[in-house]
Design an enzyme around this catalytic site. Structure first.
Site, PDB file in Angstrom:
ATOM      1  N   HIS A 160       0.840  -1.198   0.000  1.00  0.00           N
ATOM      2  CA  HIS A 160       0.000   0.000   0.000  1.00  0.00           C
ATOM      3  C   HIS A 160       0.877   1.250   0.000  1.00  0.00           C
ATOM      4  O   HIS A 160       2.090   1.169   0.191  1.00  0.00           O
ATOM      5  CB  HIS A 160      -0.922   0.020   1.224  1.00  0.00           C
ATOM      6  CG  HIS A 160      -2.063  -0.945   1.143  1.00  0.00           C
ATOM      7  ND1 HIS A 160      -1.926  -2.260   1.533  1.00  0.00           N
ATOM      8  CD2 HIS A 160      -3.347  -0.796   0.714  1.00  0.00           C
ATOM      9  CE1 HIS A 160      -3.087  -2.883   1.346  1.00  0.00           C
ATOM     10  NE2 HIS A 160      -3.954  -2.024   0.855  1.00  0.00           N
ATOM     11  N   LYS A 164      -0.421   4.853   4.608  1.00  0.00           N
ATOM     12  CA  LYS A 164      -1.334   3.927   5.289  1.00  0.00           C
ATOM     13  C   LYS A 164      -0.761   3.555   6.648  1.00  0.00           C
ATOM     14  O   LYS A 164       0.379   3.104   6.757  1.00  0.00           O
ATOM     15  CB  LYS A 164      -1.563   2.671   4.448  1.00  0.00           C
ATOM     16  CG  LYS A 164      -2.611   1.723   5.044  1.00  0.00           C
ATOM     17  CD  LYS A 164      -2.951   0.603   4.073  1.00  0.00           C
ATOM     18  CE  LYS A 164      -3.926  -0.392   4.673  1.00  0.00           C
ATOM     19  NZ  LYS A 164      -5.231   0.219   5.023  1.00  0.00           N
TER      20      LYS A 164
END
Length: 274
Positions: A160, A164
């Site tokens: 990600h 995040k």
């Protein structure tokens, strides 16, 4: 249906508002409209038209940090914020009989229990991932888990963007739970395996490990690798645009409506049978 969106300064909150306004302009039957836009406490964007904030046309919905002021303006609340904020919104919705769509990740066992108890009074669609592809992937993994004994190792790799916060991702945990037949299990970090910005996670009593990468602007990638001597089976999902999660959340809100009570996921919404 009137929708409230929380966390309007976040990636998902902002994208959801943009999508609602964009869809409103082309809807014939007004399946859903933006009813409220909610920011964190004492946010400096309070009072701004939500449409203006997301660089769209004005919609007459002004951003607020006080949900009590707009509780009469929406039917379903969509929440992609942080665990503590989500719990506050769950409590509010139970007290005010409002249904919810929850996409917040990083929820602890105790927080998940709160959601489960709340679903006896209101309708909640909760998912760590609102993409159709991931929902189908989880269905496929139901079959893979039945033949996992034929593989030496099973590993989950998730990547990600570097903003995040939760590691590993909620989707990676969900994938592992499907393979293990254990719902909402904890993940243990083996600090000895941390290197080059990559953290490797795994339960201490089995061989399924989660490898998490945070880099650049990756929207989301999840792979399940089933390996044995001389061969590897890989099931992979890549998200190229955040809009797939937005559309999944909006579809869930419309499906849930005001009347349903219970705890649901995207599989219930999509009615996928495999």
């Amino acid at each position: 249906m009137r929708l409230a969106v929380t966390g309007v300064t976040g990636r998902m909150g902002k994208s959801i508002i943009q999508r609602i306004i964009q869809t409103q302009a082309h809807q014939v039957d007004n399946k859903f409209i933006l009813g409220a836009a909610i920011a964190r406490d004492r946010s400096d964007i309070c009072g701004i038209d939500a449409g203006t904030f997301v660089q769209s046309s004005k919609v007459g919905v002004f951003i607020t940090d006080n949900i009590e002021l707009v509780k009469g303006d929406f039917d379903v609340l969509i929440d992609f914020t942080a665990p503590e904020s989500t719990m506050n919104y769950v409590n509010f919705c139970v007290m005010n009989n409002k249904n919810m769509v929850i996409g917040t990740t990083g929820l602890s066992k105790s927080y998940l229990s709160v959601i489960e108890r709340a679903s006896s009074k209101i309708g909640i669609v909760y998912s760590a991932n609102f993409s159709v592809g991931i929902t189908i992937m989880l269905k496929l993994l139901n079959s893979v888990s039945k033949i996992s004994r034929y593989f030496v190792n099973i590993d989950i790799v998730e990547s990600h963007h570097n903003k995040k916060k939760d590691i590993p991702s909620g989707t990676a945990l969900l994938i592992r739970n499907v393979v293990e037949y254990n719902q909402f299990s904890d993940c243990v970090c083996n600090e000895d395996l941390v290197s080059n910005g990559e953290k490797k996670y795994g339960k201490l009593d089995n061989d399924i490990k989660i490898h998490s990468i945070r880099a650049g602007d990756i929207v989301g990638e999840h792979s399940v690798l089933c390996t044995s001597i001389g061969e590897r089976l890989e099931i992979k999902h890549q998200a190229f645009n955040r809009i797939i999660f937005v559309d999944g959340a909006l579809r869930s809100a419309v499906w849930l409506g005001c009347a349903k009570i219970g705890l649901f996921d995207l599989n219930n919404v999509l009615k996928i049978n495999m």
